[in-house]
Design a protein around this motif. Structure first.
Motif, PDB file in Angstrom:
ATOM      1  N   PHE A  75      -4.404   2.861   0.618  1.00  0.00           N
ATOM      2  CA  PHE A  75      -4.350   1.436   0.419  1.00  0.00           C
ATOM      3  C   PHE A  75      -3.057   0.947   1.088  1.00  0.00           C
ATOM      4  O   PHE A  75      -3.032  -0.157   1.612  1.00  0.00           O
ATOM      5  CB  PHE A  75      -4.234   1.162  -1.027  1.00  0.00           C
ATOM      6  N   HIS A  82      -3.325   5.795   8.463  1.00  0.00           N
ATOM      7  CA  HIS A  82      -4.320   5.278   7.422  1.00  0.00           C
ATOM      8  C   HIS A  82      -5.727   6.311   7.849  1.00  0.00           C
ATOM      9  O   HIS A  82      -6.538   6.567   6.991  1.00  0.00           O
ATOM     10  CB  HIS A  82      -4.660   3.864   7.404  1.00  0.00           C
ATOM     11  N   PHE A  93     -15.701  10.816  -1.077  1.00  0.00           N
ATOM     12  CA  PHE A  93     -16.377   9.617  -1.887  1.00  0.00           C
ATOM     13  C   PHE A  93     -17.652   9.248  -1.382  1.00  0.00           C
ATOM     14  O   PHE A  93     -18.033   8.085  -1.978  1.00  0.00           O
ATOM     15  CB  PHE A  93     -15.217   8.581  -1.495  1.00  0.00           C
ATOM     16  N   LEU A 140     -17.082  11.278 -10.023  1.00  0.00           N
ATOM     17  CA  LEU A 140     -16.268  11.336  -8.842  1.00  0.00           C
ATOM     18  C   LEU A 140     -15.371  12.431  -8.725  1.00  0.00           C
ATOM     19  O   LEU A 140     -14.823  12.742  -7.340  1.00  0.00           O
ATOM     20  CB  LEU A 140     -16.108   9.926  -8.736  1.00  0.00           C
ATOM     21  N   LEU A 218      -4.544   5.594  -7.345  1.00  0.00           N
ATOM     22  CA  LEU A 218      -5.381   4.555  -6.755  1.00  0.00           C
ATOM     23  C   LEU A 218      -6.853   4.563  -7.181  1.00  0.00           C
ATOM     24  O   LEU A 218      -7.598   3.676  -7.424  1.00  0.00           O
ATOM     25  CB  LEU A 218      -5.422   4.484  -5.191  1.00  0.00           C
ATOM     26  N   VAL A 227     -15.007  -2.049 -11.752  1.00  0.00           N
ATOM     27  CA  VAL A 227     -16.274  -1.344 -12.182  1.00  0.00           C
ATOM     28  C   VAL A 227     -16.497  -2.167 -13.496  1.00  0.00           C
ATOM     29  O   VAL A 227     -17.707  -2.598 -14.031  1.00  0.00           O
ATOM     30  CB  VAL A 227     -16.115  -0.004 -12.334  1.00  0.00           C
ATOM     31  N   LEU A 269     -13.025  -7.992  -7.789  1.00  0.00           N
ATOM     32  CA  LEU A 269     -11.555  -8.081  -7.392  1.00  0.00           C
ATOM     33  C   LEU A 269     -11.431  -9.365  -6.548  1.00  0.00           C
ATOM     34  O   LEU A 269     -11.785  -9.724  -5.683  1.00  0.00           O
ATOM     35  CB  LEU A 269     -11.161  -6.899  -6.350  1.00  0.00           C
ATOM     36  N   ARG A 274      -1.404  -9.329   1.554  1.00  0.00           N
ATOM     37  CA  ARG A 274      -0.863  -8.474   2.562  1.00  0.00           C
ATOM     38  C   ARG A 274       0.639  -9.228   2.888  1.00  0.00           C
ATOM     39  O   ARG A 274       0.837 -10.227   2.705  1.00  0.00           O
ATOM     40  CB  ARG A 274      -1.710  -8.895   3.944  1.00  0.00           C
ATOM     41  N   SER A 324     -17.121  -8.495  -1.100  1.00  0.00           N
ATOM     42  CA  SER A 324     -16.256  -8.169  -2.493  1.00  0.00           C
ATOM     43  C   SER A 324     -15.698  -6.776  -2.392  1.00  0.00           C
ATOM     44  O   SER A 324     -15.048  -6.404  -3.246  1.00  0.00           O
ATOM     45  CB  SER A 324     -17.603  -8.165  -3.357  1.00  0.00           C
ATOM     46  N   PHE A 325     -16.279  -5.786  -1.287  1.00  0.00           N
ATOM     47  CA  PHE A 325     -15.560  -4.658  -1.236  1.00  0.00           C
ATOM     48  C   PHE A 325     -14.527  -4.563  -0.111  1.00  0.00           C
ATOM     49  O   PHE A 325     -14.201  -3.606   0.488  1.00  0.00           O
ATOM     50  CB  PHE A 325     -16.639  -3.439  -1.017  1.00  0.00           C
ATOM     51  N   GLY A 326     -14.223  -5.770   0.216  1.00  0.00           N
ATOM     52  CA  GLY A 326     -13.016  -5.886   1.267  1.00  0.00           C
ATOM     53  C   GLY A 326     -13.873  -5.872   2.831  1.00  0.00           C
ATOM     54  O   GLY A 326     -15.005  -6.108   2.824  1.00  0.00           O
ATOM     55  N   CYS A 332     -13.515  -0.504   0.556  1.00  0.00           N
ATOM     56  CA  CYS A 332     -13.527   0.240  -0.511  1.00  0.00           C
ATOM     57  C   CYS A 332     -13.946   1.586  -0.242  1.00  0.00           C
ATOM     58  O   CYS A 332     -15.159   1.660  -0.056  1.00  0.00           O
ATOM     59  CB  CYS A 332     -14.236  -0.780  -1.541  1.00  0.00           C
ATOM     60  N   GLY A 334     -14.190   3.262  -3.010  1.00  0.00           N
ATOM     61  CA  GLY A 334     -15.124   3.731  -4.046  1.00  0.00           C
ATOM     62  C   GLY A 334     -16.594   2.952  -3.955  1.00  0.00           C
ATOM     63  O   GLY A 334     -17.361   3.044  -4.859  1.00  0.00           O
ATOM     64  N   HIS A 337     -19.704   4.763  -4.687  1.00  0.00           N
ATOM     65  CA  HIS A 337     -19.763   5.256  -6.424  1.00  0.00           C
ATOM     66  C   HIS A 337     -20.246   3.802  -7.150  1.00  0.00           C
ATOM     67  O   HIS A 337     -20.957   3.822  -7.832  1.00  0.00           O
ATOM     68  CB  HIS A 337     -18.546   5.791  -6.670  1.00  0.00           C
ATOM     69  N   ALA A 338     -19.386   3.025  -6.888  1.00  0.00           N
ATOM     70  CA  ALA A 338     -19.604   1.587  -7.596  1.00  0.00           C
ATOM     71  C   ALA A 338     -21.149   1.248  -7.323  1.00  0.00           C
ATOM     72  O   ALA A 338     -21.730   0.831  -8.331  1.00  0.00           O
ATOM     73  CB  ALA A 338     -18.735   0.643  -6.933  1.00  0.00           C
TER      74      ALA A 338
HETATM   75  C1  HEM Z   1     -17.504  -3.036  -7.973  1.00  0.00           C
HETATM   76  C2  HEM Z   1     -16.257  -2.272  -7.907  1.00  0.00           C
HETATM   77  C3  HEM Z   1     -15.443  -2.409  -6.904  1.00  0.00           C
HETATM   78  C4  HEM Z   1     -14.767  -3.449  -6.270  1.00  0.00           C
HETATM   79  C5  HEM Z   1     -15.414  -4.892  -6.041  1.00  0.00           C
HETATM   80  C6  HEM Z   1     -13.558  -3.114  -5.392  1.00  0.00           C
HETATM   81  C7  HEM Z   1     -12.988  -3.631  -4.416  1.00  0.00           C
HETATM   82  C8  HEM Z   1     -12.228  -3.327  -3.253  1.00  0.00           C
HETATM   83  C9  HEM Z   1     -11.752  -4.018  -2.397  1.00  0.00           C
HETATM   84  C10 HEM Z   1     -11.872  -5.680  -2.139  1.00  0.00           C
HETATM   85  C11 HEM Z   1     -10.910  -3.303  -1.439  1.00  0.00           C
HETATM   86  C12 HEM Z   1     -10.109  -3.659  -0.457  1.00  0.00           C
HETATM   87  C13 HEM Z   1      -8.685  -3.994  -0.656  1.00  0.00           C
HETATM   88  C14 HEM Z   1      -7.988  -4.405   0.485  1.00  0.00           C
HETATM   89  O1  HEM Z   1      -8.290  -4.711   1.761  1.00  0.00           O
HETATM   90  O2  HEM Z   1      -6.591  -4.528   0.557  1.00  0.00           O
HETATM   91  C15 HEM Z   1     -10.935  -2.121  -2.079  1.00  0.00           C
HETATM   92  C16 HEM Z   1     -10.292  -0.815  -1.711  1.00  0.00           C
HETATM   93  C17 HEM Z   1     -10.344   0.314  -2.467  1.00  0.00           C
HETATM   94  N1  HEM Z   1     -11.137   0.741  -3.285  1.00  0.00           N
HETATM   95 FE1  HEM Z   1     -12.380  -0.452  -4.352  1.00  0.00          FE
HETATM   96  N2  HEM Z   1     -13.573  -1.533  -5.530  1.00  0.00           N
HETATM   97  C18 HEM Z   1     -14.511  -1.305  -6.564  1.00  0.00           C
HETATM   98  C19 HEM Z   1     -14.504  -0.010  -6.832  1.00  0.00           C
HETATM   99  C20 HEM Z   1     -13.840   1.268  -6.545  1.00  0.00           C
HETATM  100  C21 HEM Z   1     -13.996   2.483  -7.039  1.00  0.00           C
HETATM  101  C22 HEM Z   1     -14.929   2.829  -8.264  1.00  0.00           C
HETATM  102  C23 HEM Z   1     -12.941   3.328  -6.674  1.00  0.00           C
HETATM  103  C24 HEM Z   1     -12.601   4.643  -6.815  1.00  0.00           C
HETATM  104  C25 HEM Z   1     -12.784   5.240  -7.915  1.00  0.00           C
HETATM  105  C26 HEM Z   1     -12.310   2.251  -5.602  1.00  0.00           C
HETATM  106  C27 HEM Z   1     -11.386   2.806  -4.708  1.00  0.00           C
HETATM  107  C28 HEM Z   1     -10.720   1.793  -3.649  1.00  0.00           C
HETATM  108  C29 HEM Z   1      -9.740   2.590  -2.830  1.00  0.00           C
HETATM  109  C30 HEM Z   1      -8.973   3.977  -2.747  1.00  0.00           C
HETATM  110  C31 HEM Z   1      -9.474   1.493  -1.789  1.00  0.00           C
HETATM  111  C32 HEM Z   1      -8.574   1.359  -0.648  1.00  0.00           C
HETATM  112  C33 HEM Z   1      -9.310   1.912   0.811  1.00  0.00           C
HETATM  113  C34 HEM Z   1      -8.305   1.774   1.861  1.00  0.00           C
HETATM  114  O3  HEM Z   1      -7.213   1.558   1.790  1.00  0.00           O
HETATM  115  O4  HEM Z   1      -8.764   2.486   2.969  1.00  0.00           O
HETATM  116  N3  HEM Z   1     -12.803   1.222  -5.615  1.00  0.00           N
HETATM  117  N4  HEM Z   1     -11.843  -1.996  -3.230  1.00  0.00           N
END
Ligand code: HEM
Length: 387
Positions: A75, A82, A93, A140, A218, A227, A269, A274, A324-326, A332, A334, A337-338
């Protein structure tokens, strides 16, 4: 009244009129970017909008600069390094795509749903979502199921306590736990994520204790509140929209779209920061070097330039490029898994639960300068009804 499960969009006016908003955070203000196009463009431009700067914890809002020295990986690392970390982690993952993993997850969630169906009322955040999230995390990490009891005992606020946004003592419970687990895995390597990471290399060098710790923190932190919010908001939503649950029972093939749409609508989230490395502009607004912006996933997901009727939950939505997952580099890790957790939950709810009644709610409202956003619940009591 059918609107307790609603998550309204506090960003609309500012998004349409200016494209950004402002908030202060411990005297390090943030320009909040609100439009889908700008959020994606900014997420893509990692040179000007940095994640891996010198000040560890600064891209998190509220800032964690004062409470944490360990860099969260991947992250808080920018390309090209990266990519080395992502190549190491991506395969692990993606295990939630394996049938054996899915079978175990199904068993866990099915047992938990049976448990709540046998109770009069259930406080969903603590006695459903936290349990589900913690138990699933053992899959996980590939650690014993019994570890989940420790994580559940920390409560939902291991990083945050009521009223205060940051609490170093609580964060230390997690950091100390992870230190112990890494030391243990170094002595007695097993098949768990700690051991796998300790045995791995990046750029020809074994990962250090500190790097493994940064990845594990993280994994715990990123996958907890997000989650829990997704699960709790889903229970609230289906309590008030029983027909949607019945539709899934009739047409289980709609589950994947339903999950994407719920995740778009909930945006568990809200935003992520940044650090700006040079004087620049976003939507004609000047932004100074060494200040912060945030990418507001929650606002981008309601942008009418991209989503028709953005404030409606529509399982038949054709295009759904939600963020929502970026987006881009740090998307993301994860998410597999989510998504698997959400898909499994929807299937089991549709099969076993006839209806749910909300008894009372305590909403979790985030204060982001000029915006107040409901992100979920501190507590919500629900009665689950069997067929
Ligand atoms: C619905 C559930 C989740 C949502 C909405 C979510 C959302 C996000 C978002 C928006 C980012 C991007 C952050 C950025 O650009 O700075 C992110 C990155 C990340 N998330 Fe999730 N997340 C979720 C679940 C999880 C789970 C379950 C895990 C691990 C157990 C996880 C681990 C990570 C990690 C490690 C990153 C960083 C990836 C990177 O920097 O390459 N997330 N998540």
């Amino acid at each position: 009244m059918m609107d307790k499960s609603k998550l309204s969009d506090p960003f609309e006016k500012a998004r349409v009129e200016k494209g950004y908003g402002h908030m202060d955070d411990q005297n390090d203000p943030v320009t909040i970017l609100l439009r889908h196009k700008d959020v994606r463009k900014t997420a893509h431009n990692w040179k000007t909008f940095q994640s891996g700067g010198e000040e560890v914890g600064r891209i998190v809002i509220p800032s964690e600069v004062k409470i944490r020295d360990t860099r969260q990986i991947p992250f808080e690392v920018d390309p090209p390094l990266h990519k080395e970390f992502r190549s190491l982690l991506d395969g692990w993952f993606k295990r939630p795509n394996e049938p054996a993993y899915q079978e175990k997850l199904h068993k866990q969630i099915s047992a938990l749903v049976d448990e709540v169906l046998n109770k009069d009322e259930v406080e969903v955040v603590r006695d459903f979502s936290l349990k589900l999230q913690s138990r699933a995390l053992t899959l996980l990490l590939n650690t014993p199921f019994s570890e989940s009891e420790t994580w559940i005992s920390w409560g939902t606020h291991v990083f945050r306590s009521e009223g205060e946004s940051l609490d170093a003592d609580k964060a230390n419970i997690l950091y100390n736990y992870i230190d112990e687990r890494i030391i243990e895995a170094a002595k007695n390597p097993g098949e768990d994520l700690y051991s796998v990471l300790l045995g791995s290399e990046v750029n020809g060098k074994k990962l250090t204790h500190e790097e493994v710790k940064g990845i594990m923190i993280l994994t715990f932190a990123g996958g907890r509140d997000t989650v829990i919010n997704a699960l709790t908001n889903s229970i609230a939503y289906f309590s008030e929209h029983p027909k949607s649950l019945h539709a899934i029972k009739e047409n289980p093939e709609m589950i994947n779209n339903a999950v994407e749409e719920l995740i778009r609508y909930f945006a568990p989230l809200t935003h992520m920061g940044r650090v700006v490395t040079e004087d620049t502009q976003v939507c004609e607004h000047a932004i100074k070097a060494d200040t912060r912006v945030s990418l507001c996933w929650a606002s981008a997901n309601r942008d009418a330039a991209v989503f028709e009727n953005p404030n409606e939950v529509d399982f038949d939505r054709k295009m759904n490029p939600h963020v929502s997952f970026g987006f881009g580099t740090h998307n993301c890790l994860g998410a597999t898994h989510a998504r698997q957790i959400m898909r499994t939950l929807l299937g089991i709810l549709a099969e076993k639960v006839a209806s749910m009644d909300i008894i009372n709610t305590d909403e979790n409202i985030e204060e982001l300068g000029e915006f107040d956003r409901k992100v979920g619940y501190n507590a919500i009591t629900v009665k689950f009804n069997k067929y």
